[in-house]
Motif scaffolding. Sequence first.
Motif, PDB file in Angstrom:
ATOM      1  N   VAL A  99      -0.661  10.380   6.482  1.00 17.31           N
ATOM      2  CA  VAL A  99      -0.461  11.326   5.378  1.00 17.31           C
ATOM      3  C   VAL A  99      -1.772  12.005   5.016  1.00 17.31           C
ATOM      4  O   VAL A  99      -1.802  13.220   4.803  1.00 17.31           O
ATOM      5  N   SER A 100      -2.884  11.259   4.979  1.00 19.36           N
ATOM      6  CA  SER A 100      -4.122  11.914   4.556  1.00 19.36           C
ATOM      7  C   SER A 100      -4.596  12.929   5.592  1.00 19.36           C
ATOM      8  O   SER A 100      -5.175  13.951   5.219  1.00 19.36           O
ATOM      9  N   LEU A 101      -4.333  12.679   6.865  1.00 21.54           N
ATOM     10  CA  LEU A 101      -4.665  13.687   7.879  1.00 21.54           C
ATOM     11  C   LEU A 101      -3.826  14.944   7.671  1.00 21.54           C
ATOM     12  O   LEU A 101      -4.314  16.070   7.726  1.00 21.54           O
ATOM     13  N   LYS A 102      -2.559  14.722   7.413  1.00 23.47           N
ATOM     14  CA  LYS A 102      -1.623  15.824   7.201  1.00 23.47           C
ATOM     15  C   LYS A 102      -2.056  16.672   6.004  1.00 23.47           C
ATOM     16  O   LYS A 102      -2.077  17.903   6.070  1.00 23.47           O
ATOM     17  N   VAL A 103      -2.403  15.993   4.912  1.00 24.59           N
ATOM     18  CA  VAL A 103      -2.803  16.701   3.696  1.00 24.59           C
ATOM     19  C   VAL A 103      -4.128  17.430   3.923  1.00 24.59           C
ATOM     20  O   VAL A 103      -4.310  18.575   3.490  1.00 24.59           O
ATOM     21  N   ALA A 104      -5.057  16.789   4.643  1.00 28.36           N
ATOM     22  CA  ALA A 104      -6.349  17.431   4.927  1.00 28.36           C
ATOM     23  C   ALA A 104      -6.136  18.705   5.739  1.00 28.36           C
ATOM     24  O   ALA A 104      -6.751  19.736   5.467  1.00 28.36           O
ATOM     25  N   ASP A 105      -5.247  18.626   6.709  1.00 32.76           N
ATOM     26  CA  ASP A 105      -4.978  19.805   7.544  1.00 32.76           C
ATOM     27  C   ASP A 105      -4.345  20.920   6.711  1.00 32.76           C
ATOM     28  O   ASP A 105      -4.712  22.086   6.819  1.00 32.76           O
ATOM     29  N   GLN A 106      -3.410  20.504   5.847  1.00 32.72           N
ATOM     30  CA  GLN A 106      -2.732  21.476   4.977  1.00 32.72           C
ATOM     31  C   GLN A 106      -3.732  22.205   4.083  1.00 32.72           C
ATOM     32  O   GLN A 106      -3.685  23.420   3.933  1.00 32.72           O
ATOM     33  N   LYS A 107      -4.697  21.442   3.531  1.00 38.43           N
ATOM     34  CA  LYS A 107      -5.715  22.028   2.653  1.00 38.43           C
ATOM     35  C   LYS A 107      -6.588  23.003   3.445  1.00 38.43           C
ATOM     36  O   LYS A 107      -6.907  24.087   2.975  1.00 38.43           O
ATOM     37  N   LEU A 108      -6.984  22.578   4.638  1.00 41.35           N
ATOM     38  CA  LEU A 108      -7.833  23.419   5.481  1.00 41.35           C
ATOM     39  C   LEU A 108      -7.126  24.726   5.818  1.00 41.35           C
ATOM     40  O   LEU A 108      -7.710  25.804   5.755  1.00 41.35           O
ATOM     41  N   GLN A 109      -5.837  24.633   6.135  1.00 39.12           N
ATOM     42  CA  GLN A 109      -5.064  25.829   6.446  1.00 39.12           C
ATOM     43  C   GLN A 109      -5.009  26.756   5.242  1.00 39.12           C
ATOM     44  O   GLN A 109      -5.176  27.962   5.379  1.00 39.12           O
ATOM     45  N   ALA A 110      -4.801  26.169   4.061  1.00 40.39           N
ATOM     46  CA  ALA A 110      -4.700  26.974   2.846  1.00 40.39           C
ATOM     47  C   ALA A 110      -6.013  27.708   2.584  1.00 40.39           C
ATOM     48  O   ALA A 110      -6.020  28.851   2.143  1.00 40.39           O
ATOM     49  N   CYS A 111      -7.149  27.042   2.877  1.00 39.63           N
ATOM     50  CA  CYS A 111      -8.455  27.652   2.639  1.00 39.63           C
ATOM     51  C   CYS A 111      -8.712  28.805   3.590  1.00 39.63           C
ATOM     52  O   CYS A 111      -9.296  29.803   3.231  1.00 39.63           O
ATOM     53  N   SER A 112      -8.289  28.632   4.845  1.00 40.48           N
ATOM     54  CA  SER A 112      -8.633  29.642   5.843  1.00 40.48           C
ATOM     55  C   SER A 112      -7.660  30.813   5.835  1.00 40.48           C
ATOM     56  O   SER A 112      -7.846  31.776   6.555  1.00 40.48           O
ATOM     57  N   LEU A 113      -6.606  30.714   5.007  1.00 46.17           N
ATOM     58  CA  LEU A 113      -5.662  31.841   4.948  1.00 46.17           C
ATOM     59  C   LEU A 113      -6.214  32.979   4.099  1.00 46.17           C
ATOM     60  O   LEU A 113      -6.900  32.748   3.118  1.00 46.17           O
ATOM     61  N   GLY A 152       0.795  -1.223   0.000  1.00 48.62           N
ATOM     62  CA  GLY A 152       0.000   0.000   0.000  1.00 48.62           C
ATOM     63  C   GLY A 152       0.828   1.273   0.000  1.00 48.62           C
ATOM     64  O   GLY A 152       0.293   2.363   0.165  1.00 48.62           O
ATOM     65  N   ILE A 153       2.145   1.138  -0.177  1.00 48.80           N
ATOM     66  CA  ILE A 153       3.017   2.308  -0.264  1.00 48.80           C
ATOM     67  C   ILE A 153       2.924   2.885  -1.684  1.00 48.80           C
ATOM     68  O   ILE A 153       2.936   2.132  -2.663  1.00 48.80           O
ATOM     69  N   LYS A 154       2.837   4.204  -1.773  1.00 47.86           N
ATOM     70  CA  LYS A 154       2.761   4.826  -3.104  1.00 47.86           C
ATOM     71  C   LYS A 154       4.157   4.895  -3.730  1.00 47.86           C
ATOM     72  O   LYS A 154       5.065   5.506  -3.163  1.00 47.86           O
ATOM     73  N   THR A 155       4.314   4.256  -4.875  1.00 50.66           N
ATOM     74  CA  THR A 155       5.609   4.258  -5.550  1.00 50.66           C
ATOM     75  C   THR A 155       5.422   4.632  -7.020  1.00 50.66           C
ATOM     76  O   THR A 155       4.309   4.596  -7.538  1.00 50.66           O
ATOM     77  N   ALA A 156       6.545   4.942  -7.681  1.00 43.77           N
ATOM     78  CA  ALA A 156       6.494   5.276  -9.106  1.00 43.77           C
ATOM     79  C   ALA A 156       6.383   4.011  -9.960  1.00 43.77           C
ATOM     80  O   ALA A 156       5.945   4.054 -11.102  1.00 43.77           O
ATOM     81  N   ARG A 186       7.347  22.229   4.614  1.00 38.06           N
ATOM     82  CA  ARG A 186       7.234  21.489   5.876  1.00 38.06           C
ATOM     83  C   ARG A 186       6.438  20.179   5.720  1.00 38.06           C
ATOM     84  O   ARG A 186       6.888  19.095   6.076  1.00 38.06           O
ATOM     85  N   CYS A 187       5.246  20.323   5.141  1.00 41.04           N
ATOM     86  CA  CYS A 187       4.337  19.176   5.019  1.00 41.04           C
ATOM     87  C   CYS A 187       4.966  18.071   4.174  1.00 41.04           C
ATOM     88  O   CYS A 187       4.940  16.895   4.532  1.00 41.04           O
ATOM     89  N   GLU A 188       5.569  18.467   3.055  1.00 42.52           N
ATOM     90  CA  GLU A 188       6.157  17.487   2.134  1.00 42.52           C
ATOM     91  C   GLU A 188       7.360  16.793   2.773  1.00 42.52           C
ATOM     92  O   GLU A 188       7.556  15.586   2.593  1.00 42.52           O
ATOM     93  N   VAL A 189       8.152  17.571   3.515  1.00 42.22           N
ATOM     94  CA  VAL A 189       9.319  16.974   4.186  1.00 42.22           C
ATOM     95  C   VAL A 189       8.853  15.973   5.241  1.00 42.22           C
ATOM     96  O   VAL A 189       9.380  14.862   5.350  1.00 42.22           O
ATOM     97  N   ASP A 190       7.824  16.352   6.002  1.00 36.14           N
ATOM     98  CA  ASP A 190       7.294  15.436   7.015  1.00 36.14           C
ATOM     99  C   ASP A 190       6.772  14.148   6.373  1.00 36.14           C
ATOM    100  O   ASP A 190       6.963  13.050   6.899  1.00 36.14           O
TER     101      ASP A 190
END
Length: 426
Positions: free
Chosen positions: A412-426, A73-77, A160-164
């Motif tokens: 990862v999906s929690l992280k991405v969801a939070d990132q999206k939410l932050q982007a919207c509220s900025l 289930g790991i995302k690979t190329a 930050r998000c991508e590095v994490d």
Amino acid sequence: QSTTVIDLNVGKKLNEGKTKQIFELVDQPGLVLVQSKDQITAGNAARKDQMEGKASIANKTTCCVFKLLQESGIKTAFVKQHSETAFIAAHCEMIPIEWVCRRVATGSFLKRNPGVKEGYRFSPLKMEMFFKDDANNDPQWSEEQVLAADFSLAGLTIGRCEVDIMNRSTVAIFEILEKAWATQNCTLVDMKIEFGVNVKTQEIVLADVIDNDSWRLWPAGDRSQQKDKQVYRDLKEVTPEAMQMVKRNFEWVSESVKLLLESQASGRVVVLMGSTSDMAHCEKIRKACTSYGIHCILRVTSAHKGPDETLRIKAEYEGDCVPTVFVAVAGRSNGLGPVMSGNTAYPVINCPPLTPDWGAQDVWSSLRMPSGLGCSTVLSPEAAAQFAAQIIGLNNHLVWCKLRASMLNTWVSLKVADQKLQACSL
Ligand SMILES: Nc1ncnc2c1ncn2[C@@H]1O[C@H](COP(=O)(O)OP(=O)(O)OP(=O)(O)O)[C@@H](O)[C@H]1O
Ligand SMILES: *[C@@H]1O[C@H](CO)[C@@H](O)[C@H](O)[C@H]1NC(C)=O
Ligand SMILES: *[C@@H]1O[C@H](CO)[C@@H](O)[C@H](O)[C@H]1NC(C)=O
Ligand SMILES: *[C@@H]1O[C@H](CO)[C@@H](O)[C@H](O)[C@H]1NC(C)=O
Ligand SMILES: CC(=O)N[C@H]1CO[C@H](CO)[C@@H](O)[C@@H]1O
Ligand SMILES: [Mg+2]
């Protein structure tokens, strides 16, 4: 101009490095052909020797390892193997960072951290990053340096998000490969990997290759039996005999790596339901088991109304030595789980389908047991399957790897969801 290589319409060369070439695929936009070259390099191509068959060994190694990760289930190329020496992959823009992950201290870590003894074990795993810069011998970088570089690849800024995400993914990938190699009695000492941004999906995926140049493997945890490229680096003199030994080691790896895809232990889940009215609940358990690659069997039996049959069915699954987890699904008064648990040494999970009217009372028939019973109770059907998978995963690395990757993907999906939410509220 384009050449056709076995029903692949190979277009222009996009990139060529020391060990492989990357070709565009004319009919498959977004995909590339990764072709290995038949030569070995060490110390930045200071040593170059042709080694026949090396490319095909590398393809085998990479293909098996990526298959294992992909199936987990790991995302690979990686998409699929194409030939002896080539595979098809998602076209990525590569992030020029090498992620190094260590379980055991050895090699360059000892030089950079004098005083640390070889063999020191890192728990949690030790992470290091190196900027890919041949001219400067790939300098080690701090997290802050990676952020300061402000890389932008395929339209994605590496912040930050991508590095994490890469950090967490590297740990999960290491743990999966470590678990898999343990089945071959082999210690994964350390590993280096690279990530790319998929040009089509803009997702961060594990890319490039994982071959024996990417890790140290010590059979039975013994450095003197190392099977990796270190053997080659350590050669005092490159004689034909020495090269044969290196090649034999590589072949050992490419043979062993195939075994990583095979499950070492069987295992199954048997769901017993008190009545077919619980079928929908049981189907959810089966579906979740299947997602972990676990065979799941549904049976109907009531411990109240047909205890002889319940025990006969139990005996059926005890009779063939296949490790089995029983899940008992009985509404109202759950007699099924406790009766099973009192009569088998296999684990029993109660998963009662509770109803809003009496659920709060009914649940006690699954929770409060006579002494001597060790059954557990998990209310959600998906969670019951997950718990069963965790039990089976103790001995079955393929199941364990799926659980591990799923944990990463949730993170990862929690992280991405939070990132999206932050982007919207900025
Ligand atoms: N899926 C992919 N899509 C696009 N490029 C890729 C992919 N996988 C690998 N590459 C790139 O192909 C190039 C050639 O690979 P190779 O490993 O031969 O390079 P190298 O000489 O070892 O250089 P490097 O130090 O970057 O690894 C590298 O730049 C690598 O990042
Ligand atoms: C071992 O590492 C070399 C160096 O990159 C690689 O080319 C070779 O194919 C690898 N062999 C195996 C079996 O992975
Ligand atoms: C990676 O994660 C570990 C553990 O959470 C942390 O200590 C380390 O600083 C992280 N490194 C980077 C580069 O994010
Ligand atoms: C596994 O490794 C141990 C040493 O840790 C060794 O004694 C044992 O023989 C090995 N088993 C197999 C099956 O190779
Ligand atoms: C993983 C693996 O075995 N890779 C492949 C390398 O190429 C040959 C030739 O097509 C395949 O059969 C291998 O399976
Ligand atoms: Mg490379």
